[in-house]
Design a protein around this motif. Structure first.
Motif, mmCIF file in Angstrom:
data_model
loop_
_atom_site.group_PDB
_atom_site.id
_atom_site.type_symbol
_atom_site.label_atom_id
_atom_site.label_comp_id
_atom_site.label_asym_id
_atom_site.label_seq_id
_atom_site.Cartn_x
_atom_site.Cartn_y
_atom_site.Cartn_z
ATOM 1 N N LEU A 5 0.775 -1.226 -0.067
ATOM 2 C CA LEU A 5 0.126 0.122 -0.046
ATOM 3 C C LEU A 5 1.121 1.376 -0.268
ATOM 4 O O LEU A 5 0.569 2.277 -0.821
ATOM 5 C CB LEU A 5 -1.288 -0.244 1.330
ATOM 6 N N GLY A 6 1.717 1.380 0.753
ATOM 7 C CA GLY A 6 2.986 2.306 1.333
ATOM 8 C C GLY A 6 3.588 2.015 -0.497
ATOM 9 O O GLY A 6 3.616 3.599 -0.567
ATOM 10 N N GLY A 7 3.457 1.472 -1.031
ATOM 11 C CA GLY A 7 4.915 1.516 -2.671
ATOM 12 C C GLY A 7 3.672 2.301 -3.639
ATOM 13 O O GLY A 7 3.737 2.549 -4.106
ATOM 14 N N ALA A 53 13.556 3.986 -9.815
ATOM 15 C CA ALA A 53 14.876 4.284 -10.197
ATOM 16 C C ALA A 53 15.163 3.689 -8.199
ATOM 17 O O ALA A 53 16.623 3.624 -7.965
ATOM 18 C CB ALA A 53 15.620 5.193 -10.648
ATOM 19 N N MET A 54 15.066 4.839 -7.307
ATOM 20 C CA MET A 54 15.009 4.994 -6.110
ATOM 21 C C MET A 54 14.379 3.683 -5.405
ATOM 22 O O MET A 54 14.915 2.677 -5.085
ATOM 23 C CB MET A 54 13.556 5.927 -5.366
ATOM 24 N N GLN A 55 13.579 3.054 -5.997
ATOM 25 C CA GLN A 55 13.393 1.349 -5.031
ATOM 26 C C GLN A 55 13.856 0.656 -5.930
ATOM 27 O O GLN A 55 14.119 -0.318 -4.812
ATOM 28 C CB GLN A 55 11.178 0.998 -6.155
ATOM 29 N N VAL A 56 14.680 0.360 -6.911
ATOM 30 C CA VAL A 56 15.145 -0.277 -6.779
ATOM 31 C C VAL A 56 16.593 -0.438 -6.700
ATOM 32 O O VAL A 56 17.436 -1.364 -5.812
ATOM 33 C CB VAL A 56 15.073 -0.983 -8.674
ATOM 34 N N THR A 105 9.790 8.043 0.048
ATOM 35 C CA THR A 105 10.904 7.979 1.567
ATOM 36 C C THR A 105 9.971 9.499 2.249
ATOM 37 O O THR A 105 9.286 9.415 3.507
ATOM 38 C CB THR A 105 12.222 8.788 2.193
ATOM 39 N N ALA A 106 9.275 10.005 1.037
ATOM 40 C CA ALA A 106 8.400 11.194 1.704
ATOM 41 C C ALA A 106 8.044 11.594 0.531
ATOM 42 O O ALA A 106 7.763 13.338 -0.630
ATOM 43 C CB ALA A 106 9.605 12.363 2.002
ATOM 44 N N PRO A 107 6.620 11.160 0.164
ATOM 45 C CA PRO A 107 6.048 11.322 -0.706
ATOM 46 C C PRO A 107 5.273 12.828 -0.539
ATOM 47 O O PRO A 107 5.227 13.368 -1.138
ATOM 48 C CB PRO A 107 4.244 10.562 -0.578
#
Length: 413
Positions: A5-7, A53-56, A105-107
């Motif tokens: 859910l956060g993703g 890119a930040m996730q992977v 990290t900070a949506p």
């Protein structure tokens, strides 16, 4: 489940940022061969690219993607150099990539930055017009001075009491000087933005932040040229006291917020009495003729702010010395005599004494009210001298009323 859910939330935020900024850029993209390099789809994809890119791969992969985007943007920029020498869209594309990565990290922060960025892009013409046509050299200079004072001078000022009787605090003096400049700038912006719609009342309140006494004198001098507006001018003179009460509260709060608990009643009652009396004068008879705000130069008066700060320092030292030799009675006498010239400096000195521990918090109300009361008496004299008896007939009762209301406010504490 929560991670999924956060993703999804982060990805949705990145897509929203890209589409919001891309939609604005699409409207200014143009058509044909001369169109800009990026539009709605490019910005949305770039935001998702930054997020993915930040996730992977974290920051390393995001940096690699930024380098690739930089190469693409450089090629597109040189191709359109003859048509559009600006780099706004290119920089915006980089920003969207970074904001997409920030959504991991900070949506919420990324979304706020994206909205602010979209606003800057959307109001481009208005911002250009403001910078080139409305903002004067004096206002630009004052803005730079205020920024230097806030960001450089104030943080470097030591926050400790020094000198004889431990009465001087450089941080407090700098904070009060910055406060005076900021208040003057706010008043200046109000007058520039709203113009003469609210007439003398708005102008008097704005100018009252610099000097309520001088504002009353200015209104008195206008009586000879506009005798038909004497009630309006009298109301404006009374309204300038709103700035006095506001400044007293802000000064006490800037020095030590707990001090406001001991004076909020008198300040509230004085403000209400001032507003009611001024409105009564204003609406007793319709305004006749056009009204113009008091002319102001720059955003604030730097010389006045420095002079007041030096006066605060001298009065603080004098009050501390009187307190040392004569106790609280000495502070009362100092407040009365210095209040004739300036209630703000007396208030600042009393607040500084209380913050340093030389004066109990629960006894500051009386000297503060004495300073404001003596200042109100000097305003009555100025009203009579500058505008004559007819002008004083409207101003003096208002000054007496707000002073009595202020002392009556002690019952609320």
């Amino acid at each position: 489940m929560n991670e999924t859910l956060g993703g999804m939330t982060g990805a949705a935020a990145a897509l929203g940022i890209g589409m919001l900024i891309g939609l604005e850029r699409e409207r200014h993209k143009g058509r044909g061969d001369s169109r800009a390099c990026a539009g709605l789809r490019t910005f949305a994809i770039t935001a998702l690219l930054g997020y993915g890119a930040m996730q992977v791969g974290g920051g390393l992969l995001l940096g690699i993607m930024a380098t690739c985007v930089a190469l693409l943007v450089t090629v597109a920029y040189w191709r359109s150099l003859s048509d559009d020498p600006g780099v706004t869209s290119e920089v915006a594309l980089f920003t969207v990539l970074v904001l997409g990565g920030l959504c991991v990290t900070a949506p919420a922060l990324a979304t706020a930055i994206g909205v602010a960025m979209a606003g800057l892009l959307a109001y481009r013409q208005k911002l250009h017009h403001f910078a080139r046509s409305q903002l004067t050299e004096a206002e630009m200079r004052d803005a730079l001075v205020l920024l230097v004072a806030v960001l450089v001078v104030l943080p470097l000022a030591p926050d400790r009491f020094i000198g004889p009787y431990s009465a001087i605090n450089l941080r407090t003096i700098c904070a009060l000087t910055v406060l005076l400049m900021a208040i003057g700038a706010v008043g200046h912006i109000a007058v520039r933005t709203l113009g003469s719609r609210y007439g003398y009342a708005l102008s008097a309140i704005a100018s009252g932040f610099a000097s309520s006494t001088v504002t009353i004198a200015t209104m008195g001098h206008r009586v000879s040229a506009e005798p038909g507006n004497i009630k309006i001018l009298g109301a404006a003179a009374i309204f300038s006291n709103l700035a006095t009460f506001t400044q007293v509260g802000l000064i006490l709060g800037a020095v030590e917020p707990d001090l406001l608990r001991h004076v909020w009643g008198p300040l509230l009652c004085g403000t209400i009495a001032t507003a009611l009396y001024g409105l009564g004068l204003m609406f007793h008879k319709p305004v006749a003729g056009p009204s113009q705000p008091i002319k102001v130069g720059g955003a604030f008066n730097l010389k006045l702010a420095v002079v007041v700060a030096l006066a605060m320092t001298g009065i603080t030292f004098l009050s501390s010395m009187m307190l040392n030799y004569f106790g609280e009675v000495g502070v009362m006498l100092t407040a009365v005599f210095t209040g004739f010239a300036d209630a703000h400096a007396s208030t600042a000195s009393i607040a500084a004494l209380a913050k340093s521990g030389l004066l109990p918090f629960d006894v500051i109300a009386a000297p503060v009210l004495l300073a404001v009361s003596s200042n109100s008496l000097s305003k009555c004299v100025v009203a009579w001298v500058s505008g004559g008896r007819r002008f004083a007939v409207y101003v003096v009762p208002g000054q007496v009323l707000l002073t009595l209301a202020m002392w009556a406010g002690l019952w609320l504490l």
